[in-house]
Design an enzyme around this catalytic site. Structure first.
Site, PDB file in Angstrom:
ATOM      1  N   ASP A  12       0.831  -1.204   0.000  1.00  0.00           N
ATOM      2  CA  ASP A  12       0.000   0.000   0.000  1.00  0.00           C
ATOM      3  C   ASP A  12       0.868   1.257   0.000  1.00  0.00           C
ATOM      4  OD1 ASP A  12      -2.314   1.447   0.015  1.00  0.00           O
ATOM      5  OD2 ASP A  12      -2.762   1.142   2.135  1.00  0.00           O
ATOM      6  N   SER A  57      -6.514  -5.910  -6.567  1.00  0.00           N
ATOM      7  CA  SER A  57      -7.726  -6.507  -6.006  1.00  0.00           C
ATOM      8  C   SER A  57      -8.880  -6.436  -6.994  1.00  0.00           C
ATOM      9  CB  SER A  57      -8.121  -5.781  -4.713  1.00  0.00           C
ATOM     10  OG  SER A  57      -8.633  -4.492  -5.010  1.00  0.00           O
ATOM     11  N   ASN A  60      -9.942  -2.967  -7.354  1.00  0.00           N
ATOM     12  CA  ASN A  60      -9.073  -2.034  -8.076  1.00  0.00           C
ATOM     13  C   ASN A  60      -9.522  -1.781  -9.503  1.00  0.00           C
ATOM     14  OD1 ASN A  60      -5.994  -3.138  -6.440  1.00  0.00           O
ATOM     15  ND2 ASN A  60      -7.378  -1.463  -5.913  1.00  0.00           N
ATOM     16  N   ARG A 183      -6.243  -1.959   7.489  1.00  0.00           N
ATOM     17  CA  ARG A 183      -7.427  -2.625   6.953  1.00  0.00           C
ATOM     18  C   ARG A 183      -7.025  -3.963   6.348  1.00  0.00           C
ATOM     19  NH1 ARG A 183      -7.618   2.383   4.694  1.00  0.00           N
ATOM     20  NH2 ARG A 183      -7.075   1.550   2.645  1.00  0.00           N
ATOM     21  N   ILE A 184      -7.975  -4.896   6.289  1.00  0.00           N
ATOM     22  CA  ILE A 184      -7.726  -6.194   5.645  1.00  0.00           C
ATOM     23  C   ILE A 184      -7.874  -6.080   4.134  1.00  0.00           C
ATOM     24  CG2 ILE A 184      -8.496  -8.595   5.479  1.00  0.00           C
ATOM     25  CD1 ILE A 184      -9.404  -8.429   8.361  1.00  0.00           C
ATOM     26  N   GLU A 196      -0.615 -12.617  12.589  1.00  0.00           N
ATOM     27  CA  GLU A 196      -0.171 -11.407  13.258  1.00  0.00           C
ATOM     28  C   GLU A 196      -0.058 -10.309  12.207  1.00  0.00           C
ATOM     29  OE1 GLU A 196       0.474 -11.098  16.580  1.00  0.00           O
ATOM     30  OE2 GLU A 196      -0.149 -13.189  16.857  1.00  0.00           O
TER      31      GLU A 196
END
Length: 240
Positions: A12, A57, A60, A183-184, A196
């Site tokens: 990101d 994604s 996207n 965010r996931i 984690e």
């Protein structure tokens, strides 16, 4: 705690990196290539055997058509440039997603060729999530399970997971999301259930092996309980 077997990265911050430099957003995508290759080598050197990178994604596709077109070209260029090195280093390459017909046919061919070239490599498995959506994977797995006529009372987590794409993929141990966002983003939802998470502030184009090592160090300092109680906290002081 041992080095994580499976590390996943949400890459990101490309657009913000470019905006900070008064460059077009696509310049951030182009600059991201160096970070990708640095992280692949850092993971391999650290003993990570599964590395997953979130490249594009299903959401996207909402971005401007011009940005998507340039991104597709950059991905194709990177594959052609780095395929020999990935193969020489014993890295098996996979692409998770890849179901949208808008993906250019030449890119699909290059991706297929890369997967074929590296399919027998065993040093590390690199999974690139491209046109990927975690919810879509789960829906498709459910459809596959229904088609298999498995009785409802015989459905298990392991049985369900067997219908996911690349069912041999182990659960993710560590997720790294750069740029400070937390965010996931619909990424490998089934596989990250007990992962984690680390959220470095650095933007992806600036992310390098040293940052990756810092994330591994943060992981190694944690205690993974998977819902259990660690012996040192089982004395009535409460659960964390």
């Amino acid at each position: 705690m041992a080095v994580p077997r499976h590390v996943a990265c949400v890459m990101d911050g490309n657009g913000r990196w470019a905006e900070q430099r008064s460059l077009p957003r696509t310049a951030g995508h182009e600059a991201a290539e160096a970070a990708v290759m640095d992280v692949i080598e850092a993971a391999r050197a650290a003993g990570v055997t599964w590395l997953s990178l979130y490249a594009f994604s299903t959401e996207n596709w909402r971005r401007p058509a011009g940005e998507i077109d340039i991104l597709m070209r950059l991905v194709r260029r990177a594959i052609r440039k780095h395929a020999p090195a990935l193969h020489t280093r014993g890295i098996r390459c996979r692409f998770l997603g890849m179901s949208d017909p808008r993906i250019p046919a030449p890119l699909v061919r290059d991706i297929t060729d890369l997967m074929t070239l590296t399919r027998d490599n065993t040093r590390m498995t690199l999974t690139v999530a491209f046109d990927h959506g975690g919810r879509r994977d789960i829906v498709q797995a459910a459809r596959s399970l229904i088609r298999s006529a498995t009785p409802a009372d015989e459905v298990t987590e392991a049985g369900f997971a067997a219908h996911l794409p690349y069912p041999d993929t182990p659960d993710v141990d560590l997720v790294i999301r750069t740029s400070g966002e937390q965010r996931i983003s619909n990424f490998m939802l089934w596989q990250v259930a007990y992962a984690e998470w680390v959220f470095p502030q650095v933007l992806w184009p600036d992310f390098r092996a040293a940052h990756f090592a810092e994330c591994l160090d943060a992981y190694l300092r944690r205690r993974r309980r998977f819902g259990d109680v660690h012996p040192t906290t089982a004395t009535g002081k409460g659960l964390r």
